[in-house]
Design an enzyme around this catalytic site. Structure first.
Site, PDB file in Angstrom:
ATOM      1  CG  ASP A 323      53.643   8.291  32.581  1.00 46.03           C
ATOM      2  OD1 ASP A 323      53.959   7.190  32.097  1.00 46.03           O
ATOM      3  OD2 ASP A 323      53.815   8.589  33.774  1.00 46.03           O
ATOM      4  NE  ARG A 325      55.477   5.864  34.340  1.00 46.03           N
ATOM      5  CZ  ARG A 325      55.881   6.431  35.458  1.00 46.03           C
ATOM      6  NH1 ARG A 325      56.713   5.794  36.259  1.00 46.03           N
ATOM      7  NH2 ARG A 325      55.435   7.631  35.792  1.00 46.03           N
TER       8      ARG A 325
END
Length: 402
Positions: A323, A325
């Site tokens: 991930d 983000r």
């Protein structure tokens, strides 16, 4: 590893610091010193204990003022200028003479005529937007100067061990311990800047009537990444009270086309309905498609998922972390509105811990109910098992039942 505030203070006081970069990049450590503190003894220390290429990181304004031209194409690489010596040096090679050149590069009154070309010091120009635009030692050195309120010029040399190896971390750590040199990383400097310096600004606002009711919409822009984020608030919005918040990452396939592969549209639709029925709500819609890997790579990941890999494994095959983000822009949007207490609509524990670590008080978690189907079953399964998402599954008593 030192607290970065301590590193900044020591750097501001004219001490050396050591900065590691990422294993995914050069995986090297540089010895860095504010150029204005250059002395023969300190330059001699650099030459004896770092031994790599002798550089001075400078900002773009210094390059322009001193007319230091770049002799070759430096796209996606370090922007080295021509080498220089100060006019008051002879050969320019000694520690004493290099210290003069370094200190004069950090002299705000220096002019192009004060330097001889070529020389024995290599100026290298940092990206104008610093470490948030390019995660290199050059940008880290100049950003350390800025964070320390020093002139934006820093002596910067790679640390090599006795065999000339630039990847010997144990040697670097022993050097740091031996001479009490504080150690940090490019990642830590980046986090410090992201936490303490707003990266987004409001671009526009307007009324937005929707099928869920009338909202106000704001456009925010990150002036480093150029990403644009949307923020919706309802009519009863009051930032001085506890705000019901959802931080939603963009998903073209789910949010627009209602893909059954994920639960993104379900979460978005739930919260829009929630906003229509409850007071004091905010939706932060972040531009970070496919957990930050972008739309095209997300579709490539879909192809791997069709071969049996889960969403995280597919990202890994493409060369990305699980991930990519982050929620710094969301944090600064909350700060822009003066919001400190929230109820958060999420199943993601990482989102909760990030905001709490940044001083946002989360009073309660708002569960978002999800319907499982044959296409998103493995996706939801992997989020629960691998990332500990607390997902409320409609029509199921527990995860084990679906």
């Amino acid at each position: 590893m030192y607290d970065l505030k301590d590193v900044i203070q020591k750097f501001k006081n004219g001490e050396f610091v050591i900065v590691f970069d990422s294993q995914n990049r050069e995986d090297e450590a540089d010895l860095i010193l504010g150029a204005q503190f250059s002395t023969p003894d300190k330059i001699s220390f650099v030459l004896n204990h770092a031994k790599g290429m002798f550089c001075v990181a400078i900002d773009k304004e210094i390059q322009r003022r001193l007319n230091l031209y770049v002799p070759y194409n430096t796209q996606n690489t370090c922007t080295f200028t021509v080498t220089v010596d100060h006019k008051n040096t002879k050969t320019g090679i000694s520690a004493e003479e290099r210290s003069i050149t370094c200190k004069e590069l950090a002299n705000p009154n220096a002019a192009a005529s004060d330097f001889k070309i070529p020389g024995h010091v290599s100026p290298v120009v940092a990206h104008e937007k610093g470490i948030l635009a390019r995660k290199g030692h050059t940008e880290a050195a100049v950003d350390l100067c800025r964070l320390s309120s020093l002139f934006p010029a820093a002596v910067m040399v790679e640390i090599l061990d006795e065999k000339g190896d630039s990847h010997n971390k144990e040697y670097v750590k022993s050097l740091a311990k031996r001479f009490s040199i504080p150690v940090t990383t490019i990642e830590e400097i980046e986090k410090y800047i992201l936490l303490n310096h707003p990266t987004v600004q409001k671009e526009a606002e307007a009324e937005l009537p929707t099928q869920y009711g009338k909202f106000k919409i704001f456009a925010f822009k990150n002036y480093f990444s150029q990403k644009e984020h949307a923020v919706l608030i309802n009519k009863t919005f009051n930032p001085s009270q506890t705000v019901n918040v959802r931080i939603h990452s963009s998903c073209k396939t789910g949010d627009i086309f209602h893909s059954l592969r994920c639960d993104c549209h379900q979460q978005l639709e739930f919260f829009l309905q929630f906003m229509s029925e409850n007071k004091n709500c905010m939706l932060i819609y972040l531009d970070q498609e496919g957990r930050g890997i972008g739309f095209a790579n997300k579709i490539k990941a879909y192809a791997y998922q069709e071969q049996g890999f889960d969403t995280y494994e597919a990202n890994n095959i493409l060369g990305f972390d699980d991930d990519l983000r982050d929620y710094f822009d969301a944090l600064h949007i909350l700060r822009f509105f003066g919001i400190s207490k929230i109820n958060l609509a999420t199943s993601n524990p990482e989102k909760i811990s990030f905001l709490q670590d940044c001083g946002i008080e989360i009073l309660k978690r708002i569960p978002t109910p999800i319907v499982v189907n044959p296409y998103n079953r493995k996706y939801i399964h992997s989020k629960i098992l691998k990332k500990k998402h607390e997902i409320l599954i409609k029509g199921e008593d527990s995860f084990e039942n679906f």
